[in-house]
Design a protein around this motif. Structure first.
Motif, PDB file in Angstrom:
ATOM      1  N   ARG A 234     -25.046  95.230  44.409  1.00 51.57           N
ATOM      2  CA  ARG A 234     -24.667  93.832  44.208  1.00 51.57           C
ATOM      3  C   ARG A 234     -24.474  93.100  45.533  1.00 51.57           C
ATOM      4  NH1 ARG A 234     -24.120  96.633  40.109  1.00 51.57           N
ATOM      5  NH2 ARG A 234     -22.719  98.172  41.038  1.00 51.57           N
ATOM      6  N   SER A 235     -24.158  93.853  46.599  1.00 56.90           N
ATOM      7  CA  SER A 235     -24.033  93.276  47.941  1.00 56.90           C
ATOM      8  C   SER A 235     -24.697  94.218  48.935  1.00 56.90           C
ATOM      9  CB  SER A 235     -22.557  93.095  48.327  1.00 56.90           C
ATOM     10  OG  SER A 235     -21.906  92.202  47.457  1.00 56.90           O
ATOM     11  N   VAL A 236     -25.250  93.635  50.003  1.00 59.00           N
ATOM     12  CA  VAL A 236     -25.902  94.416  51.046  1.00 59.00           C
ATOM     13  C   VAL A 236     -25.346  93.981  52.401  1.00 59.00           C
ATOM     14  CG1 VAL A 236     -28.080  94.942  52.216  1.00 59.00           C
ATOM     15  CG2 VAL A 236     -28.015  94.723  49.721  1.00 59.00           C
ATOM     16  N   ALA A 237     -24.995  94.966  53.223  1.00 57.39           N
ATOM     17  CA  ALA A 237     -24.539  94.718  54.587  1.00 57.39           C
ATOM     18  C   ALA A 237     -25.477  95.431  55.542  1.00 57.39           C
ATOM     19  CB  ALA A 237     -23.110  95.230  54.769  1.00 57.39           C
ATOM     20  N   ILE A 238     -26.053  94.693  56.477  1.00 56.88           N
ATOM     21  CA  ILE A 238     -27.005  95.269  57.433  1.00 56.88           C
ATOM     22  C   ILE A 238     -26.302  95.476  58.767  1.00 56.88           C
ATOM     23  CG2 ILE A 238     -29.178  94.927  58.649  1.00 56.88           C
ATOM     24  CD1 ILE A 238     -30.116  93.266  56.268  1.00 56.88           C
ATOM     25  N   ALA A 239     -26.313  96.729  59.225  1.00 58.00           N
ATOM     26  CA  ALA A 239     -25.618  97.099  60.454  1.00 58.00           C
ATOM     27  C   ALA A 239     -26.496  98.060  61.247  1.00 58.00           C
ATOM     28  CB  ALA A 239     -24.271  97.741  60.113  1.00 58.00           C
ATOM     29  N   THR A 240     -27.711  97.632  61.520  1.00 58.58           N
ATOM     30  CA  THR A 240     -28.722  98.504  62.112  1.00 58.58           C
ATOM     31  C   THR A 240     -28.904  98.297  63.615  1.00 58.58           C
ATOM     32  OG1 THR A 240     -30.281  96.865  61.239  1.00 58.58           O
ATOM     33  CG2 THR A 240     -30.077  98.923  60.031  1.00 58.58           C
ATOM     34  N   GLY A 241     -28.220  97.324  64.213  1.00 57.65           N
ATOM     35  CA  GLY A 241     -28.329  97.101  65.642  1.00 57.65           C
ATOM     36  C   GLY A 241     -29.769  96.895  66.080  1.00 57.65           C
ATOM     37  N   ALA A 242     -30.124  97.489  67.217  1.00 59.56           N
ATOM     38  CA  ALA A 242     -31.475  97.346  67.743  1.00 59.56           C
ATOM     39  C   ALA A 242     -32.476  98.209  66.987  1.00 59.56           C
ATOM     40  CB  ALA A 242     -31.497  97.715  69.217  1.00 59.56           C
ATOM     41  N   TYR A 243     -32.011  99.030  66.063  1.00 56.33           N
ATOM     42  CA  TYR A 243     -32.883  99.939  65.316  1.00 56.33           C
ATOM     43  C   TYR A 243     -33.269  99.349  63.959  1.00 56.33           C
ATOM     44  CZ  TYR A 243     -31.619 103.159  68.996  1.00 56.33           C
ATOM     45  OH  TYR A 243     -31.451 103.743  70.237  1.00 56.33           O
ATOM     46  N   THR A 244     -33.271  98.042  63.856  1.00 57.67           N
ATOM     47  CA  THR A 244     -33.642  97.355  62.629  1.00 57.67           C
ATOM     48  C   THR A 244     -35.147  97.483  62.384  1.00 57.67           C
ATOM     49  OG1 THR A 244     -31.869  95.762  63.029  1.00 57.67           O
ATOM     50  CG2 THR A 244     -33.540  95.152  61.407  1.00 57.67           C
ATOM     51  N   SER A 245     -35.511  97.980  61.221  1.00 57.75           N
ATOM     52  CA  SER A 245     -36.924  98.193  60.903  1.00 57.75           C
ATOM     53  C   SER A 245     -37.675  96.872  60.816  1.00 57.75           C
ATOM     54  CB  SER A 245     -37.065  98.930  59.563  1.00 57.75           C
ATOM     55  OG  SER A 245     -36.462 100.201  59.627  1.00 57.75           O
ATOM     56  N   LEU A 246     -38.910  96.877  61.276  1.00 59.91           N
ATOM     57  CA  LEU A 246     -39.762  95.696  61.127  1.00 59.91           C
ATOM     58  C   LEU A 246     -39.932  95.382  59.646  1.00 59.91           C
ATOM     59  CD1 LEU A 246     -42.565  96.551  63.722  1.00 59.91           C
ATOM     60  CD2 LEU A 246     -40.723  94.874  63.978  1.00 59.91           C
ATOM     61  N   GLY A 247     -39.724  94.155  59.260  1.00 57.69           N
ATOM     62  CA  GLY A 247     -39.921  93.753  57.876  1.00 57.69           C
ATOM     63  C   GLY A 247     -38.798  94.126  56.940  1.00 57.69           C
ATOM     64  N   LEU A 248     -37.649  94.594  57.476  1.00 55.77           N
ATOM     65  CA  LEU A 248     -36.540  94.969  56.599  1.00 55.77           C
ATOM     66  C   LEU A 248     -36.096  93.784  55.751  1.00 55.77           C
ATOM     67  CD1 LEU A 248     -34.466  97.190  55.800  1.00 55.77           C
ATOM     68  CD2 LEU A 248     -32.981  96.268  57.606  1.00 55.77           C
ATOM     69  N   THR A 249     -35.949  92.627  56.378  1.00 53.16           N
ATOM     70  CA  THR A 249     -35.606  91.401  55.666  1.00 53.16           C
ATOM     71  C   THR A 249     -36.064  90.203  56.492  1.00 53.16           C
ATOM     72  OG1 THR A 249     -33.774  89.976  54.918  1.00 53.16           O
ATOM     73  CG2 THR A 249     -33.283  91.540  56.652  1.00 53.16           C
ATOM     74  N   PRO A 250     -36.606  89.152  55.853  1.00 51.15           N
ATOM     75  CA  PRO A 250     -37.002  87.957  56.607  1.00 51.15           C
ATOM     76  C   PRO A 250     -35.850  87.322  57.363  1.00 51.15           C
ATOM     77  CG  PRO A 250     -37.928  87.922  54.381  1.00 51.15           C
ATOM     78  CD  PRO A 250     -36.956  89.061  54.419  1.00 51.15           C
ATOM     79  N   ALA A 251     -34.616  87.560  56.920  1.00 47.08           N
ATOM     80  CA  ALA A 251     -33.450  86.946  57.562  1.00 47.08           C
ATOM     81  C   ALA A 251     -33.267  87.416  58.998  1.00 47.08           C
ATOM     82  CB  ALA A 251     -32.194  87.257  56.753  1.00 47.08           C
ATOM     83  N   LEU A 252     -33.895  88.549  59.377  1.00 55.39           N
ATOM     84  CA  LEU A 252     -33.699  89.086  60.722  1.00 55.39           C
ATOM     85  C   LEU A 252     -34.980  89.115  61.551  1.00 55.39           C
ATOM     86  CD1 LEU A 252     -31.233  92.014  59.995  1.00 55.39           C
ATOM     87  CD2 LEU A 252     -30.759  89.876  61.183  1.00 55.39           C
ATOM     88  N   ARG A 253     -36.045  88.576  61.022  1.00 52.80           N
ATOM     89  CA  ARG A 253     -37.325  88.663  61.731  1.00 52.80           C
ATOM     90  C   ARG A 253     -37.256  87.901  63.056  1.00 52.80           C
ATOM     91  NH1 ARG A 253     -40.903  87.172  57.688  1.00 52.80           N
ATOM     92  NH2 ARG A 253     -40.782  89.322  56.952  1.00 52.80           N
ATOM     93  N   GLY A 254     -37.452  88.624  64.163  1.00 53.24           N
ATOM     94  CA  GLY A 254     -37.489  88.015  65.491  1.00 53.24           C
ATOM     95  C   GLY A 254     -36.156  87.514  66.001  1.00 53.24           C
ATOM     96  N   ARG A 255     -35.039  87.966  65.424  1.00 48.06           N
ATOM     97  CA  ARG A 255     -33.740  87.390  65.788  1.00 48.06           C
ATOM     98  C   ARG A 255     -32.934  88.226  66.772  1.00 48.06           C
ATOM     99  NH1 ARG A 255     -32.676  82.743  63.149  1.00 48.06           N
ATOM    100  NH2 ARG A 255     -33.982  82.333  61.331  1.00 48.06           N
ATOM    101  N   CYS A 256     -33.415  89.403  67.115  1.00 46.05           N
ATOM    102  CA  CYS A 256     -32.777  90.202  68.160  1.00 46.05           C
ATOM    103  C   CYS A 256     -33.855  90.758  69.074  1.00 46.05           C
ATOM    104  CB  CYS A 256     -31.957  91.350  67.561  1.00 46.05           C
ATOM    105  SG  CYS A 256     -30.195  91.008  67.453  1.00 46.05           S
ATOM    106  N   MET A 257     -33.509  90.890  70.332  1.00 47.25           N
ATOM    107  CA  MET A 257     -34.418  91.481  71.306  1.00 47.25           C
ATOM    108  C   MET A 257     -33.907  92.867  71.647  1.00 47.25           C
ATOM    109  SD  MET A 257     -37.121  91.274  73.090  1.00 47.25           S
ATOM    110  CE  MET A 257     -37.901  91.876  74.583  1.00 47.25           C
ATOM    111  N   PRO A 258     -34.605  93.928  71.253  1.00 43.09           N
ATOM    112  CA  PRO A 258     -34.161  95.274  71.622  1.00 43.09           C
ATOM    113  C   PRO A 258     -34.433  95.553  73.093  1.00 43.09           C
ATOM    114  CG  PRO A 258     -36.167  95.381  70.288  1.00 43.09           C
ATOM    115  CD  PRO A 258     -35.791  93.942  70.381  1.00 43.09           C
ATOM    116  N   ILE A 259     -33.397  95.966  73.808  1.00 47.21           N
ATOM    117  CA  ILE A 259     -33.467  96.232  75.241  1.00 47.21           C
ATOM    118  C   ILE A 259     -33.085  97.691  75.479  1.00 47.21           C
ATOM    119  CG2 ILE A 259     -32.500  95.658  77.497  1.00 47.21           C
ATOM    120  CD1 ILE A 259     -34.091  93.364  76.401  1.00 47.21           C
TER     121      ILE A 259
END
Length: 463
Positions: free
Chosen positions: A260-285
């Motif tokens: 019923r609820s989802v919390a995303i806490a994947t840091g720089a290890y966020t999978s490509l295409g996991l959700t449109p809400a995070l596409r291109g929003r962090c730069m992994p360094i």
């Protein structure tokens, strides 16, 4: 059940790159860090998802943020979350970082907060970050495992006089505007009472700072979350998050979790295409680190280490280091840019040269561990704990910029409060009310990063 007893581990992939790889893999072994080598056997998890199941809350990622969110959901709201982890528990940044907990999150100074948002917002944001440090310390004290805390503060060492002038000015802002009692340390006092670092011209001391053993902290969080009723499913990468009515379907190789609820806490290890809400929003360094063998008594004397507090220097591509409880030195910095290049010897050599510049007497000392990991850096250098769509119960907490060891506990707590529908003081702050900013030139970020790293190096090393 213990995942190690039921599933064969896949080998660690040193070339993994979140901007290239579709996912961080499934059930991969840990990076070969000093922390994993000395943390003892990882605690039991609930193994991989093996069938379709339901959950009130699904948390994607079992690092500090995800586990803290599960702890606070259970402890404060009686909600027993299901945590989904692609590989082994806390496989990413939470077992690869430098273990430096500071009164910070993101990359901006307090003066920059004032410039961006004004004095009132900056003061309330300072209170939020400081409260986060207190909650982190609360979890550390209650963690069912000793994470070897080294308290006393943070020593911010200036490697050039112009840098000392800058951080001394910032110290005055912290003292006079925020009531945070920092102080300037002369080179002589630094050598006498803290450390004899050859490059140092002085420093600023902050009272809040704690060094911890990252893997032992993560394993403590895991035990605490499971004791409170959370389920931690390792070897269960989330391949897609699909809205379905008032819920979400999270697809994993072993089954679908309806939450019923989802919390995303994947840091720089966020999978490509996991959700449109995070596409291109962090730069992994990438951040690279090493640990020496234990220093002898004579070597300790030659370095002048009289503190075990956490230390950073004033380079843009900063060195962060400290003396560990077993008298080893751990030091890290930014170096490699892509996963494909991460294994190149020059990145280790840059760290070794940095260690030698700071402590010439350690030239030739054996290096027993080296590793690297990805840091989630937001494009405006500040984290977000945010709900992208008020009509959907999907949340994320990301973008700490390398300053997430302590604030991740507060971020997990804030995300738990949002999930439970509880308001909190400071909820109107920008880090809660605005999304991670996008980047118009996302495909070209790595090119820009290479150019910036070259410029930063020239500027940092200029006299």
């Amino acid at each position: 059940m213990n995942i190690q007893s039921t599933t064969t581990l896949a080998p660690y992939d040193p070339r993994y790159d979140p901007l290239v790889s579709e996912s961080p893999g499934q059930n991969r072994d840990y990076a070969p860090t000093y922390w994993i080598a000395t943390a003892g056997k990882p605690p039991e998890s609930d193994g991989p998802i093996v069938r379709d199941t339901d959950a009130d809350v699904a948390i994607v990622g079992s690092g500090y943020t995800g586990l803290a969110c599960a702890i606070y959901l259970a402890r404060e709201f009686g909600i027993k979350a299901t945590v989904l982890e692609a590989n082994r528990v806390a496989w990413g940044c939470s077992t690869r970082n430098g273990g430096q907990a500071q009164n910070a999150s993101g990359r901006l100074s307090r003066s920059q907060w004032i410039e961006r948002w004004g004095l009132d917002v900056a003061r309330r944001l300072h209170a939020e970050i400081e409260e986060g440090f207190e909650h982190f310390e609360d979890l550390v004290r209650k963690s069912p495992i000793d994470c070897e805390p080294q308290r006393g503060g943070h020593v911010y060492i200036a490697h050039r006089q112009r840098c000392l002038d800058k951080i001394a000015a910032e110290s005055r802002v912290l003292n006079e505007t925020f009531g945070y009692p920092t102080r300037v340390i002369s080179r002589e006092e630094l050598r006498h009472d803290f450390v004899d670092e050859a490059e140092a011209v002085g420093a600023v001391h902050e009272p809040l700072g704690t060094g911890i053993h990252p893997a032992k902290l993560a394993f403590g969080y895991l035990r605490m979350a499971r004791d409170l009723g959370a389920r931690i499913h390792t070897g269960s990468p989330v391949q897609a998050i699909e809205p379905r009515g008032n819920a979400f379907l999270l697809r994993t190789p072993g089954g679908t979790v309806k939450a019923r609820s989802v919390a995303i806490a994947t840091g720089a290890y966020t999978s490509l295409g996991l959700t449109p809400a995070l596409r291109g929003r962090c730069m992994p360094i990438l951040s690279n680190a090493l640990v020496t063998r234990p220093l002898t008594a004579a070597e300790l004397e030659s370095t002048g280490f009289r503190t075990r507090q956490v230390i950073t220097d004033t380079r843009t591509l900063r060195f962060y280091y400290r003396l560990l409880p077993d008298n080893r030195i751990q030091i890290g910095t930014r170096s490699a840019i892509t996963g494909a290049d991460a294994t190149h010897e020059r990145h280790l050599q840059l760290l070794i040269e940095g260690l030698h510049r700071k402590f010439p007497s350690l030239r030739g000392i054996e290096i027993e561990y080296c590793w690297w990991g990805w840091v989630d850096v937001s494009h405006d250098m500040m984290p977000r704990i945010f709900r992208p769509d008020p009509q959907q119960k999907l949340f994320y907490a990301l973008g700490y910029g390398g300053n997430g060891v302590s604030y991740s506990a507060q971020a997990g707590r804030r995300m738990a409060q949002m999930i439970a529908g509880q308001s909190f003081s400071g909820q109107d702050l920008p880090i809660f009310r605005s999304p991670l900013p996008g980047h118009a030139f996302a495909p070209f970020r790595r090119l820009g990063q290479r150019m910036l790293y070259g410029w930063y190096h020239l500027r940092d090393e200029a006299a």
